[in-house]
Design an enzyme around this catalytic site. Structure first.
Site, PDB file in Angstrom:
ATOM      1  N   ASP A 165       0.862  -1.155   0.000  1.00 13.15           N
ATOM      2  CA  ASP A 165       0.000   0.000   0.000  1.00 13.15           C
ATOM      3  C   ASP A 165       0.910   1.219   0.000  1.00 13.15           C
ATOM      4  O   ASP A 165       2.044   1.106   0.452  1.00 13.15           O
ATOM      5  CB  ASP A 165      -0.728  -0.044   1.348  1.00 13.15           C
ATOM      6  N   ASP A 189      -3.760  -1.553   5.275  1.00 13.10           N
ATOM      7  CA  ASP A 189      -4.205  -1.044   6.568  1.00 13.10           C
ATOM      8  C   ASP A 189      -5.709  -0.863   6.623  1.00 13.10           C
ATOM      9  O   ASP A 189      -6.299  -0.859   7.667  1.00 13.10           O
ATOM     10  CB  ASP A 189      -3.503   0.291   6.902  1.00 13.10           C
ATOM     11  N   ASP A 219      -8.627  -3.659   2.328  1.00 14.14           N
ATOM     12  CA  ASP A 219      -7.490  -4.538   2.013  1.00 14.14           C
ATOM     13  C   ASP A 219      -7.720  -5.964   2.506  1.00 14.14           C
ATOM     14  O   ASP A 219      -6.932  -6.854   2.213  1.00 14.14           O
ATOM     15  CB  ASP A 219      -6.201  -4.006   2.658  1.00 14.14           C
TER      16      ASP A 219
END
Length: 1163
Positions: A457, A778, A782
Site C-alpha cells: 500500500d 491497513d 485490504d
C-alpha cells in the site's frame, strides 16, 4: 472447563438479579432477550418496554452524549452485575497433560513395552540350574560372575531414556504454549476501542468496556460488544461472522439499531450504547454453547483471535447446541488454518513420512535377520532341541533382538524435525517482536523467507501518513505554499472553513504535541487531519464550528467508501433550506462540479474545457510532485420540496467547487533503502494505491520502486481491468500473465483490483518458479487481498481491526523496513531447518546402516539401545535447539528467494550428507572389524547375553558421538561456505549445547558403566576418539572443494517433483496433525490421512474436468481455493497441454469455472 465457569457465572447472575434489579432498571436477562431481536421487532420492543433508546439509557444510568462518569465504584458494580467483557479462556494444558501427550508416541510405546518385557525376564530365573548347559551356546556366559543380576539394567536404562525424551518433549511443548499465550494476550491488549466517558473520548482496552458505555464506532472497527445504535451515519455492518449472510446490513436508529459483537463495520460511523458484554454478548453465547473450550482449542494453536470464534460458525450458526462432538468437528473444518499450506511444512511432512517408512522397513528387516540367524544357528546347525527350561533364555534373546529393531526405528525416525521447526519458528517469532513484527500465524514467518513479490500500500506504509497541506488553488489562483488568509475573499474562506470542519469525521482532531517542540498529534483519518491543518494554517479554528453544529444535528452523511471516493455532509440551515458540503479525490469531485468560486467568492460557470485546463495546469503538476489532490465543494438545496436524499447520483451533482488542496505525505526516510534491499534479495516490490497515477508514479520514483529508463508498467485500475479481462468481463490468467511481470504501480485501484492482482500472481505458472506473494494493507478494503496473499502484513497503528484480523503479521510500527526484517527472519528459519536436516540425516543414515549391518554380521548392534537413545536425544532435541537458534545475518538478503518448488534438500546438502556419511561409516566399520588389532584390546564382537561392556564397543560409541559433535559445527553452513566457525560466538545457545553435550559424553563413558554399556577409557584412547571426530572438520573442507557440477546424480536427490508436491499442498486442509508439526508426527495417522486426501483431491479434480461446469461441485466446495489452485497446477504438470486445459477451463461451456476468482477469493 469453560462450561463449568459459565454455568457458575449464570447461577451467580441469577442471584445478582434479585439483589440488584433495584440498582439498575434492567437485568442481564432482560438485555439478553432484547439483543436477540432484530429489525422492527427490536425497535417496537425498545419503545414499548423501555421508552426508546433514551429510556434504556436512563435505566442503565448513562447519558447518550456524555457517557458514563467513569467513577470506579460504578464501573465495578456494572462489572459485577453485567459481567466483564471477556470470554473465559480454556485452562492451559498442565505439564502432566503434555507429558501424557508425549507418551502417546508410537515408537516410545513400543520401546516401553520391550523394556518392560526385558525387565520382567531378567528377574525370572528358570527352575533347575542344571538346565543351563543343555541350552547350548545361548546360555553360555549368562551366569558369568553373577552378571545375570545386572540383566535388569538395560531395561531400566531404556525406561529412563524414554522418561528423559518425554520430559524434554513436554517441556518444549509447555514453553511453546506459554509463549503463544503471551503472544495472544499481547494481541488482545493491543485492541483498543473509542468510548465516551465523562464527555471525553478515550481509547479503552476492549476488556475494560462495561454495559452502559457509549462507544464510538467507525469504518473498519470490529465491534467488541453488543449494543444499541444511538445515532449513525450511513452505517453498514458485515454480519457474516454470525449469520453467514455476506450482504452488508444497513443499520439506523429507527429501523434496525441492534449491533452485535464480532461483526465488522464496513461503512459509515455512529455511536452505540453497550448493552451486553463478554459471555452475555451474542458471540459469548455462541462460545458458551460450544463450551468455550472447543472454541479455545484452536486459540491455542494461535489460529483464532478471540472474535474469530464467531467467524468459525459461519457455515452453520449453532448447528447443535448439545452436540458438542459434531460441533467440534465442524468447527475444526471451518476454522482450519486460513492458508492452504505452509510451504516448508508440506516439504518436511513428506520427508519425515518417507524417512519413517524407510526406518520401519530397516528395523523390521533387522529383527527378522537376527531371529533367523539365532534360530538357524541353534536349532538347525547345532541341532539343539527346544527345552521348556530354556524358553526364558531364548525369549530374552528375542526381546533383545526386538529392542535392537525398535532402536533402529527410533534413530531412523526424525522426530526432531517437527521440534526443530517449532523451536526455530517460536524463537524467530519472539525475536521478531523486537523488530516490530507481531506474528499471528506461525507459518507466515517461514513463508516470508520465500516471498518473491511484495504488493504494498502507499499511504502509511511507504509514506509517513502525516498529511500536510502544502499547495492550494482557490479563486483562480494556484498558491505553491499556503497563503495568508487575507489574500482570500472572506466568503470563500468562510465556506472553506465550514466545509472542512463539518464535512469530516468528528473523531478526527489535531491535538497539541506530546513533547515540547514536537509536531502536533494527528488523530483519526490522516487526510482529514491534513485538511484541518489547513484550517489552522489559515488562522481559523474548527472546534467552535463543530460545537455549534454537533454530530447529532447533521441531517445526512454520505460517508467515504472505495466506490464513492468522496464524502458529503448535509446540514439544515436556519431558513429551512439545506446545504451539502462535499470533498474527495479531485478528478472525481470536479467531474460533478458545474460552478467554481471566483476571486471575490462568487460562483461562476465551470465548463468542461475549464475542467480539462484545470486538470492540466493545477492537478497534474501537483500530482507529479507526489501530492494527493483533494477538491472541496458545496451545493445548496431548497427546503421545500425536500430533495430525495436516497437518489445519490442526483444529489451528488451540480456542485460548486471551493478549492483544490495539494496534500503532501512524505516518503518515510528508511523506505528507499529497504526497497533496494528487497530488490537485491530478488523480491519485486509493487505499489498498489487508491491515489491518482501521477501522484503514485512520483512517490514510486522517490521510493526507488521504479527507476527511469527501465521497462515497467504504471497503470490505473481501469486500464488494468481492460488488459486482464476478456469480452465477457472475466479475468483470464493468460492476459494476467502478460501484465503482472512488468507491473510496478497500480493506481486508482479498487479493493477488488488488489485482490485480483494478488490472486493472479499467486496462481500464475508463467515464470520458472511459482510466486509467493506478501501484501501490506491497513484499510478494511485490504481485507480480501490480505487473506488471499501468502503472507498478509497489517499496520499496527493505522490499521483497522478488519485488516489486522485478515493478516498474518502485524507491523507494530507501520514501517516498510520491518518487512525486510521479516524476510530476513523467514529465510533464517528456512536455513535453520536445512542446517538441522543436513545434520540429522547424516546421523540417521549412519546410525541405521551401522545398526543394520552390525546386526546382520555380528548378531548384535555395535550401538546399544540406550546409547542409540542418547545419540537420538543429542542429535534430535539438542541439535535442533542449537541449529534452530542461529541469528540471521545480512548475507541472507544477498541471495534470491527459494520459491515454492525448490527442493528442501539442495544438491550441496545432499553432497554433504553423503560425504560425511561415507567418512563416518568407513571409520566405524574399520573400528568394528579391526579395532581390537589397532588398539590391542579384546574384541567386543559375538559377546554373549549380559556380558560386561567391552572397551572395543565403547570406543566405537565414543567416536560416533565425537564425529556427530564436530559435524554439528559443519552443519552450520549449508551453502558450501568454507568458514564453518563464522559468527559461532554470536550464538551462545549453540556453544553451550556443544560443550554441554561433550561434558555429558565424558560422564557417560567414564561413569556410565553397565546401563550405557560403557567401559571407562584412558586418555590415549580418548584422544584417538576426539582426533577421529576432528577429522570431520577437515573432511568437511575436502567435500566443500568438490564442485557440485561434477556430481550429476545429486540433481535428482531430494527433489520434490512437481507432480508430487502439488497434491501435497492440501494435505493440511483437513488434517491439523501436520499443520502444527508439534504433534510429533503420528506416523500411521498421517499416512492414512494423506491417502484419503490424495484420493479426495483427485476425485475432485476429475469431477471438475468431467462436468466441465463449475468448481462448486459437492467436493470442490469443501476446499474450493485449494482445488482451484490444484487444477491450475494440474494444468502445469505437462506444459504442452497447458494451453488446451486452461482453455477448456475458461471455454463457454464452463462459464462458472471461468468466473471462479470472485468466489474462490472469499473462501
Amino acid at each position: 472447563m469453560g462450561d463449568m465457569s459459565n454455568s457458575d457465572f449464570y447461577a451467580k447472575n441469577q442471584r445478582n438479579e434479585e439483589n440488584h434489579a433495584a440498582g439498575f432498571g434492567c437485568s442481564v436477562m432482560d438485555l439478553r432477550s432484547l439483543m436477540e431481536l432484530r429489525g422492527t421487532e427490536a425497535v417496537v420492543k425498545l419503545q414499548e418496554d423501555y421508552g426508546g433508546i433514551e429510556g434504556l439509557c436512563k435505566r442503565l444510568k448513562t447519558s447518550p452524549t456524555e457517557g458514563l462518569t467513569g467513577a470506579l465504584p460504578d464501573l465495578d458494580k456494572r462489572k459485577e452485575i453485567y459481567g466483564k467483557n471477556l470470554i473465559p479462556p480454556k485452562k492451559p494444558k498442565t505439564f502432566l497433560q503434555l507429558v501424557w501427550e508425549a507418551l502417546q508416541d508410537v515408537t516410545l510405546i513400543i520401546l516401553e513395552l520391550a523394556a518392560l518385557i526385558s525387565l520382567g525376564l531378567s528377574f525370572y530365573h528358570p527352575p533347575g540350574e542344571s538346565g543351563g548347559e543343555s541350552c547350548g551356546a545361548a546360555a553360555a556366559g549368562v551366569e558369568d560372575e553373577g552378571e545375570a543380576d545386572a540383566g535388569w539394567i538395560e531395561g531400566a536404562a531404556i525406561l529412563l531414556s524414554v522418561v528423559c525424551v518425554v520430559l524434554v518433549t513436554a517441556f518444549n511443548d509447555w514453553s511453546k504454549e506459554k509463549q503463544f499465550r503471551g503472544l495472544q494476550s499481547r494481541i488482545e491488549q493491543e485492541q483498543k476501542f473509542q468510548v465516551v466517558r465523562g464527555s471525553q473520548v478515550i481509547q479503552l482496552p476492549v476488556a475494560e468496556i462495561v454495559v452502559g458505555d457509549i462507544a464510538q464506532i467507525k469504518y473498519g472497527d470490529l465491534l467488541p460488544a453488543d449494543g444499541v445504535l444511538i445515532q449513525g451515519n450511513d452505517l453498514k455492518i458485515d454480519e457474516s461472522s454470525l449469520t453467514g449472510e455476506s450482504d452488508h446490513v444497513k443499520k439506523c436508529a429507527d429501523k434496525d439499531p441492534m449491533l452485535l459483537s464480532g461483526t465488522h463495520v464496513m461503512e459509515g460511523s455512529g455511536r452505540m450504547m453497550v448493552s451486553a458484554v463478554g459471555v452475555n454478548s451474542q458471540t459469548g453465547i455462541i462460545f458458551t454453547l460450544l463450551g468455550a473450550g472447543e472454541g479455545e482449542e484452536e486459540k491455542k494453536e494461535k489460529k483464532v483471535k478471540k472474535q474469530d470464534g464467531a467467524a468459525a460458525m459461519e457455515m452453520q450458526p449453532l448447528k447443535s447446541a448439545e452436540g458438542g462432538e459434531s460441533d467440534e468437528k465442524e468447527k475444526k473444518k471451518v476454522s482450519v488454518s486460513k492458508k492452504e499450506k505452509s510451504v516448508l511444512q508440506g516439504k518436511l511432512t513428506k520427508l519425515a513420512v518417507q524417512i519413517g517408512k524407510a526406518g520401519l522397513l530397516m528395523s523390521a528387516v533387522t529383527v527378522i535377520i537376527l531371529v533367523l540367524f539365532f534360530a538357524i544357528d541353534n536349532f538347525v546347525l547345532q541341532k539343539l532341541p527346544w527345552l521348556p527350561e530354556c524358553t526364558p533364555i531364548y525369549v530374552q534373546y528375542f526381546v533383545k533382538f526386538f529392542i535392537i529393531g525398535v532402536t533402529v526405528l527410533v534413530v531412523a525416525v526424525p522426530e526432531g524435525l517437527p521440534l526443530a521447526v517449532t523451536i526455530s519458528l517460536a524463537y524467530s517469532v519472539k525475536k521478531m517482536m523486537k523488530d516490530n513484527n507481531l506474528v499471528r500465524h506461525l507459518d507466515a514467518c517461514e513463508t516470508m523467507g520465500n516471498a518473491t513479490a511484495i504488493c504494498s500500500d502507499k499511504t502509511g506504509t511507504l509514506t509517513t501518513n502525516r498529511m500536510t497541506a502544502v499547495q492550494f488553488y482557490a479563486g483562480d489562483m494556484h498558491y505553491k505554499e499556503i497563503p495568508d488568509p487575507g489574500v482570500l475573499s472572506p466568503k470563500s474562506l468562510e465556506l472553506l472553513v465550514n466545509a472542512i470542519s463539518i464535512n469530516s469525521a468528528y473523531t478526527t482532531k489535531i491535538l497539541p504535541p506530546d513533547k515540547e517542540g514536537g509536531l502536533p498529534k494527528q488523530v483519526g483519518n490522516k487526510t482529514e487531519c491534513g485538511l484541518l491543518g489547513l484550517v489552522l494554517d489559515l488562522k481559523r479554528d474548527y472546534q467552535p464550528i463543530r460545537n455549534q453544529i454537533p454530530e447529532e444535528k447533521l441531517y445526512k452523511v454520505y460517508t467515504f467508501n472505495s466506490v464513492r471516493k468522496s464524502m458529503s455532509t448535509v446540514t439544515k440551515l436556519s431558513d429551512g433550506s439545506f446545504r451539502m458540503y462535499s470533498k474527495g479525490a479531485s478528478e472525481i469531485v470536479l467531474k460533478k462540479c458545474s460552478h467554481i468560486l471566483n476571486e471575490v467568492g462568487e460562483p461562476r460557470v465551470f465548463r468542461p474545457r475549464d475542467k480539462d485546463e484545470m486538470v492540466k495546469k493545477v492537478i497534474e503538476p501537483m500530482a507529479c510532485e507526489g501530492l494527493r489532490t483533494i477538491c472541496v465543494g458545496y451545493r445548496d438545496f431548497p427546503g421545500d420540496p425536500e430533495p430525495k436524499w436516497d437518489d445519490e447520483n442526483a444529489i451528488l451533482s451540480d456542485l460548486t467547487a471551493i478549492c483544490v488542496v495539494g496534500i503532501e505525505d512524505p516518503v518515510r526516510p528508511e523506505v528507499p533503502d529497504a526497497i533496494m534491499k528487497c530488490q537485491r534479495a530478488g523480491i519485486t516490490v509493487r505499489m498498489v494505491t487508491g491515489d491518482n497515477i501521477n501522484t503514485a508514479r512520483a512517490i514510486a520514483i522517490k521510493c526507488g520502486i521504479i527507476h527511469p529508463g527501465e521497462d515497467f508498467l504504471c497503470i490505473d485500475g481501469k486500464e488494468f481491468n481492460r488488459r486482464i479481462r476478456n469480452e465477457k468481463g472475466e479475468v483470464e490468467q493468460e492476459r494476467m500473465d502478460k501484465v503482472w511481470p512488468k507491473l510496478r504501480v497500480l493506481a486508482r485501484s479498487s479493493p477488488t483490483d488488489k485482490h485480483t492482482l494478488v490472486k493472479g500472481i499467486i496462481d500464475s505458472t508463467a515464470g520458472e518458479q511459482r510466486q509467493v506473494v506478501a501484501v501490506t494493507g491497513d484499510g478494511t478494503n485490504d481485507g480480501p487481498a490480505l487473506k488471499k496473499a501468502d503472507v498478509g502484513f497489517a499496520m499496527g497503528i493505522a490499521g483497522t481491526d478488519v485488516a489486522k484480523e485478515a493478516s498474518d503479521i502485524i507491523l507494530t510500527d507501520d514501517n516498510f523496513s520491518s518487512i525486510v526484517k521479516a524476510v530476513m527472519w523467514g529465510r533464517n528459519v528456512y536455513d535453520s531447518i536445512s542446517k538441522f536436516l543436513q545434520f540429522q540425516l547424516t546421523v540417521n543414515v549412519v546410525a541405521v546402516i551401522v545398526a543394520f549391518t552390525g546386526a546382520c554380521i555380528t548378531q548384535d548392534s555395535p550401538l546399544k539401545a540406550v546409547q542409540m537413545l542418547w545419540v537420538n536425544l543429542i542429535m534430535d532435541t539438542f541439535a535442533s535447539l542449537a541449529l534452530a537458534t542461529e541469528p540471521p545475518t545480512e548475507s541472507l538478503l544477498k541471495r534470491k528467494p527459494y520459491g515454492r518448488n525448490k527442493p528442501l534438500i539442495s544438491s550441496t546438502m545432499t553432497k554433504n550428507i553423503l560425504g560425511h556419511g561415507v567418512y563416518q561409516l568407513v571409520i566405524i566399520f574399520t573400528l568394528l572389524f579391526a579395532g581390537e588389532q589397532i588398539f590391542d584390546i579384546d574384541s567386543g564382537r559375538n559377546a554373549p547375553l549380559h556380558s560386561p561392556p567391552s572397551e572395543h564397543y565403547t570406543i566405537i560409541f565414543n567416536t560416533f558421538v565425537m564425529m556427530q559433535l564436530f559435524n554439528e559445527i559443519n552443519a552450520r553452513k549449508i551453502h558450501g561456505e568454507r568458514n564453518v566457525f563464522d559468527g559461532i560466538f554470536r550464538n551462545p545457545i549453540f556453544c553451550s549445547i556443544v560443550f554441554g553435550t561433550f561434558a555429558m559424553q565424558i560422564v557417560i563413558v567414564q561413569f556410565g558403566g553397565k546401563p550405557f554399556s560403557c567401559q571407562p577409557l584412558d586418555l590415549e584412547k580418548w584422544m584417538w576418539c576426539v582426533f577421529l571426530g576432528l577429522g570431520e572438520l577437515v573432511w568437511g573442507q575436502v567435500i566443500a572443494s568438490v564442485p557440485n557440477a561434477r556430481l550429476r546424480f545429486l540433481r535428482r536427490a531430494g527433489q520434490l517433483t512437481r507432480k508430487d508436491e502439488l497434491p501435497e499442498e492440501d494435505v493440511n486442509e483437513d488434517n491439523e496433525e501436520i499443520d502444527h508439526a508439534e504433534r510429533e508426527l503420528r506416523r500411521g495417522q498421517i499416512l492414512w490421512f494423506r491417502g484419503l486426501n490424495r484420493i479426495q483431491t483427485q476425485i475432485d479434480v476429475v469431477n471438475t474436468f468431467k462436468s466441465g461446469t463449475s468448481f462448486q461441485g459437492a467436493g470442490a466446495l469443501r476446499r474450493q481455493s485449494s482445488t482451484t489452485s490444484q487444477t491450475q497446477d494440474v494444468t502445469n504438470v505437462s506444459s504442452p497441454s497447458h494451453v488446451s486445459l486452461s482453455n477448456a477451463l475458461s471455454s463457454p461451456t464452463s462459464t462458472t469455472a471461468a468466473t471462479a476468482p470472485p468466489t474462490t477469493g472469499q473462501c
